[in-house]
Design a protein around this motif. Structure first.
Motif, PDB file in Angstrom:
ATOM      1  N   ARG A 133     -10.782   1.847   1.909  1.00 45.15           N
ATOM      2  CA  ARG A 133     -10.252   1.387   2.580  1.00 45.15           C
ATOM      3  C   ARG A 133      -8.778   1.234   1.733  1.00 45.15           C
ATOM      4  NH1 ARG A 133     -12.651  -3.558  -1.644  1.00 45.15           N
ATOM      5  NH2 ARG A 133     -12.117  -2.526  -3.913  1.00 45.15           N
TER       6      ARG A 133
ATOM      7  N   ARG B 209     -15.557  -2.497  -4.295  1.00 43.24           N
ATOM      8  CA  ARG B 209     -16.589  -3.045  -2.992  1.00 43.24           C
ATOM      9  C   ARG B 209     -16.673  -4.485  -3.388  1.00 43.24           C
ATOM     10  NH1 ARG B 209     -21.722  -1.613  -2.500  1.00 43.24           N
ATOM     11  NH2 ARG B 209     -21.977  -1.490  -5.275  1.00 43.24           N
TER      12      ARG B 209
ATOM     13  N   ASN C 194       1.259  -1.259  -0.143  1.00 44.99           N
ATOM     14  CA  ASN C 194       0.459   0.223  -0.019  1.00 44.99           C
ATOM     15  C   ASN C 194       0.785   1.335   0.089  1.00 44.99           C
ATOM     16  OD1 ASN C 194      -1.622   2.030   0.506  1.00 44.99           O
ATOM     17  ND2 ASN C 194      -3.104   1.405   1.738  1.00 44.99           N
TER      18      ASN C 194
ATOM     19  N   ALA D  71      -4.793  -0.244   3.055  1.00 48.35           N
ATOM     20  CA  ALA D  71      -5.895  -2.063   3.677  1.00 48.35           C
ATOM     21  C   ALA D  71      -4.570  -2.694   2.853  1.00 48.35           C
ATOM     22  CB  ALA D  71      -6.272  -1.818   1.773  1.00 48.35           C
TER      23      ALA D  71
ATOM     24  N   GLU E 262      -9.355  -5.379   5.682  1.00 49.73           N
ATOM     25  CA  GLU E 262      -9.830  -4.371   4.482  1.00 49.73           C
ATOM     26  C   GLU E 262     -10.214  -3.247   5.726  1.00 49.73           C
ATOM     27  OE1 GLU E 262     -11.874  -5.070   1.715  1.00 49.73           O
ATOM     28  OE2 GLU E 262     -12.989  -3.818   1.564  1.00 49.73           O
ATOM     29  N   PRO E 263     -10.391  -2.022   5.899  1.00 50.89           N
ATOM     30  CA  PRO E 263     -11.037  -1.564   6.949  1.00 50.89           C
ATOM     31  C   PRO E 263     -12.099  -1.501   6.476  1.00 50.89           C
ATOM     32  CG  PRO E 263      -9.756  -0.154   5.065  1.00 50.89           C
ATOM     33  CD  PRO E 263      -9.282  -1.371   5.121  1.00 50.89           C
TER      34      PRO E 263
ATOM     35  N   ILE F 189      -6.876  -8.039  -2.265  1.00 51.33           N
ATOM     36  CA  ILE F 189      -6.530  -7.821  -0.188  1.00 51.33           C
ATOM     37  C   ILE F 189      -6.604  -8.184   0.578  1.00 51.33           C
ATOM     38  CG2 ILE F 189      -8.262  -5.871   0.604  1.00 51.33           C
ATOM     39  CD1 ILE F 189      -9.375  -4.987  -1.503  1.00 51.33           C
TER      40      ILE F 189
END
Ligand code: F0G
Length: 463
Positions: free
Chosen positions: A448, A388, A34, A452, A443-444, A440
């Motif tokens: 994200r 999503r 990330n 993430a 994942e928040p 991923i």
């Protein structure tokens, strides 16, 4: 002379730390793939954002030294308010620490369950601040907004036909405010025409809806109008900016872009009653109305930045830099959003890496490889940011586009830095089919892309 040069010379320099591919691979692994989690010192060319990353002028630094730090009635505020009034014509000017602070206050006052707030395209913090109040954020981009190679520059426009249909059928009182974002950051940074600003204003007025511009990049939008909108070509940038604001009742501005400062923002408006309510919340959470979350020196630098940003030589250089980068990238076979906006060049990662399905994040794959190859930090604007995970099936719902944004900080990088970026792309283009996909792993629950954690995964062979 045809060559457009940087209209400044460099007086202070900040060294770039040169790193090896091995070091960068290690840093990226530690950041869980990330790029937001990298240390900036491990980045050589930082194209993550144009927000707050620009270089200030000698005049701005000088203004900071003579700024007034008074709690109430600071003369640096008076100066800022005068400059903003001169540009926008709005009576009430409220400084805030950055754009989203103005969004939070405005939508806390006007949002709430059952309310809908339309825009050409909401920037993600704007959307999040609206939705946080329980209201709905509605995007109505032009029909050709996502046609990446249509030659029309004003694809940032609002879709007036859909806006009219929406307003005609909206329950009375359900649309407390209407927005228009100039330039349209979420649609390749493309501009909104004056004709569209006027039509949007007329439509909101007909339905009794107050109209605010999200004007973070107002000067860059004005440059487009001055260059290519019939009836405005060659008109002074300041007169175009004034006309843009005159169509609206107020504005929200993140000054970290066209304010040419590292922090700051403001909200301005004509409505006295709304201004009174805004002022109360400003005092509650940002600060006294004559500083609103900024120091005197921040306001002094911003006042000067707002004067400098409409210099035609500056904006011509800004446009030439984006055009140079975009044209050279296309020469080496990289598909980009065309024409390029002023603040960024957007690469179509889905087209560049056709072997990686959207669910395996082609934009993120390109960002990771750009970093490993040449220490360049770009930002994915695609399935990682806007996609999503279907809560029922667990499968990925891709975003409409998978773009990589090469965002250009203002007055920071020179042509040789762009040549470095172009060489990195040429190198990657030759071996693009070897790039992995990304999955991923952590994942928040919201926004994200910022936090993430990811991992490279092989791309399944096509059957
Ligand atoms: N509106 C637009 C159109 C923006 O692009 C941004 C920020 C904001 C509002 C929020 O302003 O960051 O000062 O709170 N855009 C940055 C970007 C973050 O990278 O495009 P802020």
């Amino acid at each position: 002379m045809k060559t457009i040069i940087e209209p400044f010379r460099i007086k202070t320099v900040e060294p770039i730390r040169m790193t090896s591919r091995e070091e960068r691979e290690r840093a990226l692994r530690a950041a869980h793939y990330n790029l937001f989690s990298l240390h900036a010192r491990d980045v050589m060319i930082d194209l993550l954002t144009d927000s707050g990353t620009g270089a200030m002028s000698t005049e701005q630094w000088a203004a900071m030294m003579t700024a007034d730090e008074s709690y109430a009635g600071s003369s640096s505020f008076t100066e800022l308010a005068e400059v903003v009034r001169d540009l926008t014509g709005y009576r009430h000017v409220f400084p805030v620490h950055q754009g989203r602070a103005a969004e939070r206050i405005l939508f806390q006052l006007l949002g709430g369950p059952g309310k809908v707030i339309p825009n050409n395209t909401h920037f993600d913090t704007t959307r999040a601040n609206i939705e946080f109040t329980g209201a709905q954020a509605l995007d109505l981009p032009a029909v050709d907004a996502h046609d990446l190679s249509a030659p029309r520059p004003f694809r940032g426009d609002m879709d007036i036909v859909r806006l009219e249909a929406f307003l005609a059928s909206a329950p009375p009182g359900s649309v407390p405010i209407g927005l228009l974002t100039v330039t349209n950051n979420a649609v390749g940074g493309l501009p909104v025409s004056m004709a569209n600003i006027a039509a949007t204003a007329a439509m909101y007025r007909r339905h009794g809806v107050p109209f605010f511009l999200d004007a973070a990049r107002f000067a860059e939008n004005a440059w487009w109008i001055h260059r290519s909108e019939p009836g405005f070509i060659g008109r002074s940038l300041k007169s175009i900016v004034r006309e843009m604001f005159r169509h609206a009742d107020g504005c929200l501005v993140s000054a970290k872009k066209d304010g040419l400062v590292n922090i700051g923002g403001f909200c301005a408006m004509n409505d006295d009653a709304l201004a009174d309510r805004f002022r109360q919340l400003l005092i509650l959470t940002e600060g006294f109305p004559t500083y609103g979350g900024l120091s005197g020196r921040d306001m002094a630098a911003l006042a000067q930045g707002l004067r400098e940003v409409l210099d035609p030589d500056y904006l011509a250089y800004r446009a030439a830099a984006a055009q140079y980068l975009a044209a050279r990238l296309r020469d080496v076979g990289v598909p980009t959003v065309h024409p390029p906006g002023l603040h960024a060049v957007y690469v179509d990662a889905r087209a560049f890496l056709p072997h990686i399905p959207p669910a395996l994040l082609p934009g993120q794959s390109l960002c990771c490889e750009l970093y490993c190859t040449a220490g360049i930090r770009a930002v994915e604007i695609g399935t990682l940011m806007f996609g999503r995970t279907d809560p029922d099936t667990g499968s990925a719902i891709p975003a409409q586009l998978d773009l990589v944004r090469l965002t250009l900080p203002r007055r920071v990088y020179t042509q040789s830095h762009f040549d470095w970026v172009i060489e990195a792309f040429a190198d990657i283009a030759a071996r693009r089919s070897e790039l992995p996909g990304y999955a991923i792993r952590k994942e928040p629950p919201f926004l994200r892309a910022f936090t993430a954690q990811l991992e490279p995964v092989p791309v399944p062979a096509r059957v």
